[in-house]
Design a protein around this motif. Structure first.
Motif, PDB file in Angstrom:
ATOM      1  N   ILE A  92      -2.375  -2.234  -3.551  1.00  0.00           N
ATOM      2  CA  ILE A  92      -3.179  -1.093  -3.658  1.00  0.00           C
ATOM      3  C   ILE A  92      -2.561   0.356  -3.748  1.00  0.00           C
ATOM      4  O   ILE A  92      -1.741   0.620  -2.815  1.00  0.00           O
ATOM      5  N   GLN A 136     -11.872  -1.048   0.132  1.00  0.00           N
ATOM      6  CA  GLN A 136     -10.652  -1.881   0.237  1.00  0.00           C
ATOM      7  C   GLN A 136     -10.549  -2.973   1.029  1.00  0.00           C
ATOM      8  O   GLN A 136     -10.119  -4.198   0.561  1.00  0.00           O
ATOM      9  N   ARG A 183     -10.012 -10.855  -8.063  1.00  0.00           N
ATOM     10  CA  ARG A 183     -10.684  -9.627  -8.005  1.00  0.00           C
ATOM     11  C   ARG A 183     -11.749  -9.523  -8.717  1.00  0.00           C
ATOM     12  O   ARG A 183     -11.899  -8.504  -9.714  1.00  0.00           O
ATOM     13  N   GLN A 231      -5.522  -1.563  -8.159  1.00  0.00           N
ATOM     14  CA  GLN A 231      -5.363  -2.814  -7.172  1.00  0.00           C
ATOM     15  C   GLN A 231      -5.177  -3.918  -8.034  1.00  0.00           C
ATOM     16  O   GLN A 231      -5.692  -4.347  -9.100  1.00  0.00           O
ATOM     17  N   TYR A 284       0.861  -1.108  -0.059  1.00  0.00           N
ATOM     18  CA  TYR A 284       0.035   0.090   0.123  1.00  0.00           C
ATOM     19  C   TYR A 284       0.829   1.116   0.117  1.00  0.00           C
ATOM     20  O   TYR A 284       1.600   1.562   1.107  1.00  0.00           O
TER      21      TYR A 284
END
Length: 722
Positions: free
Chosen positions: A583, A595, A608, A574, A560
């Motif tokens: 992310i 998220q 995803r 993502q 992240y």
């Protein structure tokens, strides 16, 4: 020490004390730095809970605008301090005293510089205090505070000198208007309409505010540290240019009356011009190198690109990668990649195409241990196969290559980015950088840097083994650590099965909490937000682990950090790759409930595809796989609904758009939840989960299980017995 030097020091000290009394004796000026610090503190406290909690991001945003306002005061002070003396009738008398013009000019400048840097001190004190309060490591807080303070000081250094030079060079009161115009042009106008819009990045060093509105420096992981050389060269030039402006002030003042020193100051001004030009040259060469590299990237594409259909067909599967990558002291990379390819990879063709970063040159290439013929055109590496390798059991291909990777690019002539780099302890090597040979020609991947998820549709998910050496500091990868991974280890290894492999290093920390084995790799300024997210993730996955069989594969590592400055996209990517989840951080794209739902869904199903719905394909029976997947989320919300009421961070799942009719499976699940048949639902969902509910991308189409309505009701009846 000569008496003249002692006399000069005494005169300067007396002048400095006089200027200090006049400047610091004004009460309003004393109040401004504390008020500025309070303004900064208010901007960094009480951050909205649904937005990023990254202190660095908010601080940089504050500096781009509010610091510019403080530069207006610096410009005004520079003009006022000069005009207060030189444009009064008494100046004719004071100028006749045996005092060099350099003494009042430098004393005024020093006084104003010290005063303006009380704004720097107020900013630094607030940022350091808030960073430590949020649990940021002391070393990280000190690094970021020092960077901000250095940028402030650099901005004040040149702005004050420019204000004084305008006041000396323009005798009338119009100097105030000219100063205002110079302040506006040197900040917002130069930023938005000259540098950003026209791509004249070499002019960044002339920008009065060292915090540009759209700059890679806003990235807390790499920005100011990857640009260390650029900043060092820029600051040298800024200091020399400010000194040149002060010398010009002294020279112009010495010419107002007959003076024996006027000639010496003219010579000093000429020397200052030469020094400034000499210090600007390496800065300009740096940008010339970057621009030339970007042009080579565009011009280095194959002269005869393959047609799109042929390029896509030229992609093939790789079974295994074994990569050895070492870094030399000069950032040169030495690599050897051994690939195990199935026999069908050749597909009866006489050659195979690979994609390899343009900054890497091939030293040798072997097929099954024997030297093979190959050609290189741009990023396309073509291997000529002999008939002996087209056998049923497949073959091994080994490529030895070396070079440097620093892919600077200008995106749509509006911003700069570095899409891949390995520079000292700062590394960002995504698969799109082709730091290892990608199967297929460059044309098969389209604009790799503009689509971070391009490799989600890879022809295969090979098994990777990567061994690294020569890289200072901690290295991270989307692959699993294998063996010793401490910073002091001479060789660090990673392995795992994935569509591609990322290598990442920089100002990163690995955040962990006792409740889960998952970790978040992020900037130090995100530690608090990351801990909260991990605890919420642990609570959500614990719920599913209690009744789902087999246990969830889970996500092992979440990356992240801001991606906008290392990609050609908006940075909101993502990406699920192997057991790692990436992310892209921004102010409004952070570790929030949405998220969390995405990560939990990826942990459940290994893809995803949350919120997706299927369209019936011609000639194929419909599948209710997404309605069944959504049932997991609805059951969670029904049984964990009080968590949101308690103010806890809980997943905010997004259902697909299909199956909303009264006879749909979704409506059936809602009725069962309303009637309290939770345990029976769990047994039915478990039955489908054991068979697999994942959706996988391939080059041609999505691959998913075909589940009919009859399948659902049959399993529902079987779940009745318990």
């Amino acid at each position: 020490m000569p008496s003249c030097a002692v006399s000069g020091m005494i005169k300067w000290r007396m002048q400095f004390r006089l200027e200090s009394r006049l400047l610091f004796g004004f009460p309003l000026l004393w109040a401004l730095p504390p008020l500025y610090g309070l303004w900064f503190a208010s901007a960094l406290t009480g951050l909205p809970g649904d937005e990023s909690q990254d202190l660095y991001v908010y601080a940089y945003g504050f500096h781009t605008v509010q610091h510019t306002l403080s530069l207006g005061l610096a410009m005004l002070l520079g003009i006022v301090l000069v005009r207060r003396d030189t444009h009064r009738p008494g100046f004719e008398w004071t100028a006749s005293l045996p005092v060099s013009a350099a003494i009042p000019v430098t004393a005024k400048y020093a006084t104003a510089w010290i005063y303006m840097n009380t704004f720097t001190a107020a900013m630094a004190a607030v940022y350091a205090a808030l960073a430590l309060q949020r649990g940021m490591p002391w070393s990280a807080a000190a690094e970021e505070t020092a960077f901000f303070a250095a940028q402030y000081a650099s901005s004040y250094t040149v702005t004050l000198a420019l204000g004084m030079a305008l006041a000396v060079g323009i005798p009338s009161r119009i100097s105030y208007l000219i100063g205002f115009c110079a302040w506006m042009f040197g900040t917002f106008f130069l930023d938005q309409f000259v540098i950003t819009a026209s791509g004249y990045y070499v002019l960044k060093t002339f920008h009065l505010n060292q915090f540009m509105l759209d700059s890679p420096l806003d990235n807390p992981v790499w920005g100011p540290f990857l640009a260390e050389r650029e900043l060092r060269l820029s600051r040298r030039f800024v200091i020399s240019f400010a000194a040149l402006l002060l010398i010009l002030c002294v020279w112009l003042l010495s010419r107002k009356r007959p003076s024996a020193s006027a000639g010496r100051w003219a010579a000093a001004a000429a020397a200052g011009v030469l020094v400034s030009a000499a210090l600007f040259a390496p800065y300009a060469m740096l940008w010339q190198e970057r621009m030339a590299g970007a042009e080579r990237r565009e011009a280095g594409q194959p002269a005869q690109p393959l047609p799109q259909g042929a390029a896509s067909a030229a992609r093939f599967a790789v079974a295994e990668y074994d990569i050895e990558l070492s870094r030399e002291a000069d950032d040169r990379l030495l690599a050897r990649a051994t690939m195990k390819l199935p026999a069908e990879a050749a597909g009866g063709q006489a050659k195979l195409h690979f994609t390899l970063n343009r900054g890497l040159s091939v030293r040798s290439l072997q097929v099954d241990g024997e030297e093979a013929l190959w050609t290189r055109e741009g990023e396309r590496l073509t291997v000529l196969l002999s008939g002996t390798v087209r056998r049923q059991e497949g073959f091994m291909l080994t490529v030895a290559y070396e070079g440097r990777i620093f892919d600077w690019a200008q995106v749509e002539r509006t911003r700069e980015t570095a899409t891949a780099f390995a520079a000292g302890k700062f590394v960002y090597l995504p698969p799109a950088a082709a730091w290892y040979p990608l199967p297929g020609p460059p044309e098969a991947y389209g604009d790799r840097y503009a689509a971070a998820g391009a490799l989600e549709t890879a022809a295969s998910e090979p098994w990777f083994t990567v061994r690294l050496s020569g890289f200072p500091g901690k290295m991270y990868s989307t692959l699993e650590p294998a063996g010793e991974t401490a910073a002091s280890a001479p060789i660090r290894s990673f392995h795992g099965q994935a569509a591609g492999a990322y290598l990442v290093a920089g100002r990163l920390i690995e955040v962990r909490v006792p409740e889960t084995d998952a970790a978040i790799v992020t900037a130090p300024s995100n530690q608090g937000e990351a801990e909260r997210f991990l605890r919420a993730y642990a609570e959500a996955t614990r719920y599913f682990d209690e009744w789902i069989e087999p246990p969830l594969p889970g996500i092992r590592r979440i990356f992240y950090f801001p991606l906008r400055d290392v990609s050609e996209t908006a940075g909101h990517e993502q990406l699920l790759i192997g057991r790692s989840y990436i992310i892209g951080e921004s102010r409004h794209h952070n570790l929030d409930a949405f998220q969390l739902a995405e990560v939990v869904s990826a942990s459940l199903f290994g893809d995803r595809k949350m919120g997706r719905s299927l369209e019936n394909r011609q000639g194929e029976p419909p599948s209710y796989v997404f309605e069944i997947r959504n049932a997991f989320f609805r059951l969670y919300e029904a049984e964990q609904g009080d968590a949101r009421e308690r103010g806890a961070l809980v997943p905010r799942f997004t259902p697909g758009s299909g199956g909303s009719g009264e006879d749909s499976i979704a409506a059936f699940v809602e009725r069962q939840i309303a009637e309290g048949r939770h345990e029976r639902l769990k047994r039915a969902l478990n039955a489908f989960y054991r068979e697999g509910l994942g959706v996988r991308d391939s080059l041609e189409r999505e691959i998913y299980p075909i589940i009919s309505a009859q399948d659902w009701y049959r399993v529902w009846e079987e779940a009745k017995e318990g």
